[in-house]
Design a protein around this motif. Structure first.
Motif, short mmCIF file in Angstrom:
data_model
loop_
_atom_site.label_atom_id
_atom_site.label_comp_id
_atom_site.label_asym_id
_atom_site.label_seq_id
_atom_site.Cartn_x
_atom_site.Cartn_y
_atom_site.Cartn_z
N ASP A 191 0.81 -1.01 0.14
CA ASP A 191 0.14 -0.04 -0.10
C ASP A 191 0.87 1.08 -0.10
OD1 ASP A 191 -2.38 1.22 0.09
OD2 ASP A 191 -2.70 1.23 2.26
N THR A 244 -1.28 -1.08 -4.24
CA THR A 244 -2.34 -0.05 -4.21
C THR A 244 -1.92 1.22 -3.91
OG1 THR A 244 -2.79 -0.64 -1.58
CG2 THR A 244 -4.06 -1.97 -3.45
N ARG A 264 -9.53 2.34 9.56
CA ARG A 264 -10.45 3.38 9.91
C ARG A 264 -11.65 3.00 10.55
NH1 ARG A 264 -9.87 7.14 4.47
NH2 ARG A 264 -7.73 6.67 3.91
N LYS A 306 -9.42 2.05 -9.26
CA LYS A 306 -10.24 2.19 -7.92
C LYS A 306 -11.16 3.11 -8.18
CE LYS A 306 -7.47 1.66 -3.86
NZ LYS A 306 -6.66 2.28 -2.84
N ARG A 354 -3.09 -1.61 9.90
CA ARG A 354 -2.13 -0.63 10.85
C ARG A 354 -0.97 -1.40 11.46
NH1 ARG A 354 -4.78 3.06 8.84
NH2 ARG A 354 -6.47 4.08 9.92
N ASN A 395 -3.28 5.45 -3.85
CA ASN A 395 -4.72 6.39 -3.78
C ASN A 395 -4.14 7.70 -3.78
OD1 ASN A 395 -3.95 7.54 -1.08
ND2 ASN A 395 -4.83 5.57 -0.05
N ALA A 435 -7.68 -3.55 3.41
CA ALA A 435 -6.99 -2.45 3.39
C ALA A 435 -6.94 -1.60 4.64
CB ALA A 435 -7.59 -1.59 2.31
N SER A 436 -6.14 -0.49 4.62
CA SER A 436 -6.14 0.33 5.68
C SER A 436 -5.34 -0.49 7.07
CB SER A 436 -7.45 1.06 6.25
OG SER A 436 -7.48 1.84 7.29
N PHE A 468 -11.83 -0.85 4.31
CA PHE A 468 -10.84 -0.33 5.32
C PHE A 468 -10.86 -0.53 6.60
CE2 PHE A 468 -9.38 3.65 2.15
CZ PHE A 468 -9.48 2.71 1.26
C1 E4P Z 1 -6.08 0.97 0.27
O1 E4P Z 1 -6.34 0.69 -1.01
C2 E4P Z 1 -5.81 2.48 0.83
O2 E4P Z 1 -4.82 2.90 0.09
C3 E4P Z 1 -5.27 2.28 2.22
O3 E4P Z 1 -5.16 1.05 2.82
C4 E4P Z 1 -5.89 3.16 3.02
O4 E4P Z 1 -5.23 3.25 4.35
P1 E4P Z 1 -5.21 4.37 5.49
O5 E4P Z 1 -6.67 4.10 6.26
O6 E4P Z 1 -4.00 4.09 6.44
O7 E4P Z 1 -5.17 5.57 4.63
#
Ligand code: E4P
Length: 214
Positions: free
Chosen positions: A6, A26, A132, A83, A166, A28, A163-164, A129
């Motif tokens: 990511d 990935t 988040r 995306k 930590r 963004n 995703a997201s 995500f």
């Molecule tokens: C996934 O495609 C996103 O780019 C990413 O996992 C978002 O993560 P974040 O909540 O740490 O910004």
């Protein structure tokens, strides 16, 4: 389980590709904004070093604009996954684009119902995500479990990109649930391999090797 990185950072992508465990990338808009490179040049470079799908995000809001923007992004390289944030306009565009053979990664997923709709529209990937959700005291991993159960019930081919992420526990829990893909920041991939007992063990074996008669 496939490992995506990511990031939009070329040095990180080259490094992890060299470890032989990189299945995709990935990005963004927030990650691309950290890199000092023109967007399209950056995407093409990432695609050169990544063996698998590279997710790049559309920023248009209406289906009529998402479709041409996605086609332009997909034309940058054969391994682009576009995306598109979940929403009715995004779903309309997803149906059209997926029928053209363009890989769509429906992003900003926070509920099983959103993932179900994206799969029905023809998305190749969905990106829930989880970090988040954890940040607002919800259980991100429960959403993964529910999405996987729904996709299994109806034999959807859509893959779940956790995703997201930590920390390493997120990766292990996602793997225990059988999630198809984890997209992981470089800092977390680095932590996955480390264990203090491994370091202590290597140090002791090296010390004892010095005492072995040769
Ligand atoms: C996934 O495609 C996103 O780019 C990413 O996992 C978002 O993560 P974040 O909540 O740490 O910004």
């Amino acid at each position: 389980m496939k490992f995506f990185l990511d990031t939009a950072n070329l040095a990180e992508i080259k490094e992890v590709a060299g470890w032989g465990i990189l299945d995709g990338v990935t990005t963004n808009p927030s990650l691309c904004a950290k890199e000092n490179m023109a967007f399209e040049d950056l995407v093409k470079e990432i695609c050169r070093y990544c063996p698998g799908p590279v997710s790049v995000e559309c920023v248009s809001a209406r289906a009529a604009e998402i479709v041409p923007e996605a086609r332009k992004l997909a034309a940058l390289s054969s391994n682009i996954a576009v995306k598109i944030p979940i929403g009715l306009e995004g779903l309309k565009a997803t149906r059209v684009l997926s029928q053209e053979g363009i890989m769509i990664n429906t992003t900003l997923i926070f509920s099983p119902s959103q993932a179900l709709l994206a799969a029905k529209a023809g998305s190749r990937f969905v990106s829930p995500f989880i970090g988040r959700l954890d940040d607002i005291s919800q259980e991100g991993m429960e959403v993964i479990e529910q999405i996987l159960a729904i996709f299994d019930n109806y034999s959807f081919e859509t893959e779940v990109i956790v995703a997201s992420i930590r920390h390493p526990r997120h990766v292990v829990d996602a793997a225990l649930l059988g999630a198809h893909i984890a997209t992981i920041p470089y800092s977390v991939i680095d932590k996955l391999v480390k264990h203090p007992l491994t370091d202590i063990g290597i140090e002791k074996f090296l010390k004892d090797w010095g005492k072995v008669k040769k």
